[in-house]
Design a protein around this motif. Structure first.
Motif, mmCIF file in Angstrom:
data_model
loop_
_atom_site.group_PDB
_atom_site.id
_atom_site.type_symbol
_atom_site.label_atom_id
_atom_site.label_comp_id
_atom_site.label_asym_id
_atom_site.label_seq_id
_atom_site.Cartn_x
_atom_site.Cartn_y
_atom_site.Cartn_z
ATOM 1 N N UNK A 95 40.862 25.565 97.106
ATOM 2 C CA UNK A 95 40.485 26.507 98.165
ATOM 3 C C UNK A 95 41.680 26.774 99.078
ATOM 4 N N UNK A 96 41.767 27.994 99.504
ATOM 5 C CA UNK A 96 42.830 28.333 100.447
ATOM 6 C C UNK A 96 42.274 28.287 101.864
ATOM 7 N N UNK A 97 43.153 28.130 102.817
ATOM 8 C CA UNK A 97 42.746 28.131 104.215
ATOM 9 C C UNK A 97 42.532 29.577 104.646
ATOM 10 N N UNK A 98 41.430 29.805 105.338
ATOM 11 C CA UNK A 98 41.130 31.147 105.825
ATOM 12 C C UNK A 98 41.058 31.111 107.346
ATOM 13 N N UNK A 99 41.246 32.250 107.953
ATOM 14 C CA UNK A 99 41.144 32.328 109.404
ATOM 15 C C UNK A 99 39.684 32.174 109.823
ATOM 16 N N UNK A 100 39.483 31.734 111.043
ATOM 17 C CA UNK A 100 38.124 31.604 111.554
ATOM 18 C C UNK A 100 37.422 32.956 111.552
ATOM 19 N N UNK A 101 38.156 34.003 111.896
ATOM 20 C CA UNK A 101 37.578 35.343 111.875
ATOM 21 C C UNK A 101 37.076 35.726 110.495
ATOM 22 N N UNK A 102 37.887 35.473 109.485
ATOM 23 C CA UNK A 102 37.480 35.780 108.111
ATOM 24 C C UNK A 102 36.265 34.946 107.724
ATOM 25 N N UNK A 103 36.274 33.693 108.104
ATOM 26 C CA UNK A 103 35.157 32.810 107.777
ATOM 27 C C UNK A 103 33.862 33.291 108.426
ATOM 28 N N UNK A 104 33.915 33.604 109.718
ATOM 29 C CA UNK A 104 32.708 34.030 110.430
ATOM 30 C C UNK A 104 32.225 35.407 109.991
ATOM 31 N N UNK A 105 33.152 36.312 109.805
ATOM 32 C CA UNK A 105 32.752 37.681 109.473
ATOM 33 C C UNK A 105 32.279 37.833 108.029
ATOM 34 N N UNK A 106 32.693 36.920 107.164
ATOM 35 C CA UNK A 106 32.327 37.061 105.749
ATOM 36 C C UNK A 106 31.158 36.173 105.343
ATOM 37 N N UNK A 107 30.566 35.453 106.293
ATOM 38 C CA UNK A 107 29.456 34.560 105.973
ATOM 39 C C UNK A 107 28.328 34.723 106.966
ATOM 40 N N UNK A 155 31.599 39.392 116.306
ATOM 41 C CA UNK A 155 32.823 39.803 116.988
ATOM 42 C C UNK A 155 32.846 39.258 118.414
ATOM 43 N N UNK A 156 31.709 39.294 119.095
ATOM 44 C CA UNK A 156 31.640 38.751 120.460
ATOM 45 C C UNK A 156 31.926 37.247 120.457
ATOM 46 N N UNK A 157 31.436 36.546 119.452
ATOM 47 C CA UNK A 157 31.715 35.113 119.332
ATOM 48 C C UNK A 157 33.206 34.869 119.099
ATOM 49 N N UNK A 158 33.797 35.646 118.212
ATOM 50 C CA UNK A 158 35.237 35.521 117.957
ATOM 51 C C UNK A 158 36.058 35.862 119.201
ATOM 52 N N UNK A 159 35.639 36.886 119.928
ATOM 53 C CA UNK A 159 36.336 37.239 121.169
ATOM 54 C C UNK A 159 36.291 36.083 122.165
ATOM 55 N N UNK A 160 35.138 35.427 122.266
ATOM 56 C CA UNK A 160 35.002 34.289 123.164
ATOM 57 C C UNK A 160 35.918 33.140 122.726
ATOM 58 N N UNK A 161 35.936 32.850 121.451
ATOM 59 C CA UNK A 161 36.796 31.774 120.942
ATOM 60 C C UNK A 161 38.263 32.112 121.173
ATOM 61 N N UNK A 162 38.652 33.340 120.861
ATOM 62 C CA UNK A 162 40.043 33.756 121.085
ATOM 63 C C UNK A 162 40.424 33.634 122.558
ATOM 64 N N UNK A 220 30.903 35.195 127.565
ATOM 65 C CA UNK A 220 29.625 34.554 127.224
ATOM 66 C C UNK A 220 28.488 35.536 127.442
ATOM 67 N N UNK A 221 28.543 36.282 128.531
ATOM 68 C CA UNK A 221 27.522 37.289 128.794
ATOM 69 C C UNK A 221 27.498 38.345 127.692
ATOM 70 N N UNK A 222 28.674 38.780 127.240
ATOM 71 C CA UNK A 222 28.741 39.763 126.151
ATOM 72 C C UNK A 222 28.089 39.197 124.883
ATOM 73 N N UNK A 223 28.369 37.942 124.577
ATOM 74 C CA UNK A 223 27.772 37.311 123.398
ATOM 75 C C UNK A 223 26.258 37.217 123.539
ATOM 76 N N UNK A 224 25.790 36.783 124.691
ATOM 77 C CA UNK A 224 24.337 36.666 124.915
ATOM 78 C C UNK A 224 23.646 38.023 124.806
ATOM 79 N N UNK A 225 24.304 39.062 125.312
ATOM 80 C CA UNK A 225 23.733 40.418 125.196
ATOM 81 C C UNK A 225 23.613 40.838 123.733
ATOM 82 N N UNK A 226 24.611 40.502 122.944
ATOM 83 C CA UNK A 226 24.575 40.838 121.516
ATOM 84 C C UNK A 226 23.469 40.066 120.794
ATOM 85 N N UNK A 227 23.253 38.831 121.211
ATOM 86 C CA UNK A 227 22.256 37.993 120.538
ATOM 87 C C UNK A 227 20.824 38.284 120.973
#
Length: 147
Positions: free
Chosen positions: A80-92, A108-115, A138-145
């Motif tokens: 297995x190759x190492x993938x970015x967190x963004x690729x991992x989250x967006x593709x699963x 995307x909101x979750x990734x923005x928060x992590x970044x 966090x507010x942006x993420x909660x609104x999306x969820x």
């Protein structure tokens, strides 16, 4: 010479995380699975690295996860190759605390928060500004969820 079988180094962290998430003691996991609590502790600390399939299956059942998922974490598949967190989250698809439907915009909101968190300097001069920015993310993420 026989090659020794062992699990991926992430396995111990994963089973400890799952136990804590279920708010279970070692004794409670032992009562549910029949696995000695000392053995579970050694697995969680990475001191035992070759649990059998039945052990992994019992732990998965106790923690409410698919056996296949726990087996995948335990795998030492070096291909297995190492993938970015963004690729991992967006593709699963994934779940967090019972939220099963992370839309692309919620991911995307979750990734923005992590970044944002990773980018913080977190020193005395910027700490309050960092907290303020994190609150908005966090507010942006909660609104999306939850709308």
């Amino acid at each position: 010479m026989k090659e020794e079988r062992s699990v991926n180094e992430n396995f111990s962290s994963m089973i400890l995380y799952l136990r804590k998430k279920k708010n279970m003691s070692l004794r409670e996991v032992s009562d549910v699975t029949g696995i000695d609590p000392a053995y579970i502790h050694k697995l969680e600390k990475g001191k035992r690295t070759s649990p059998s399939y039945p052990i992994i299956e019992k732990l998965a059942l106790a923690y409410g996860v698919d056996t296949v998922d726990l087996l995948e974490v335990s795998s030492n598949n070096s291909g297995r190759s190492t993938v970015s967190l963004g690729q991992l989250l967006l593709s699963n698809n994934f779940t967090v605390d019972g939220v099963d439907d992370f839309s692309p915009s919620a991911k995307k909101a979750l990734l923005d928060l992590i970044d944002l968190i990773v980018s913080f300097t977190w020193d005395k001069e910027s700490m309050f500004e960092d907290i303020y920015e994190a609150m908005h993310a966090i507010d942006d993420l909660k609104q999306e969820l939850y709308g």
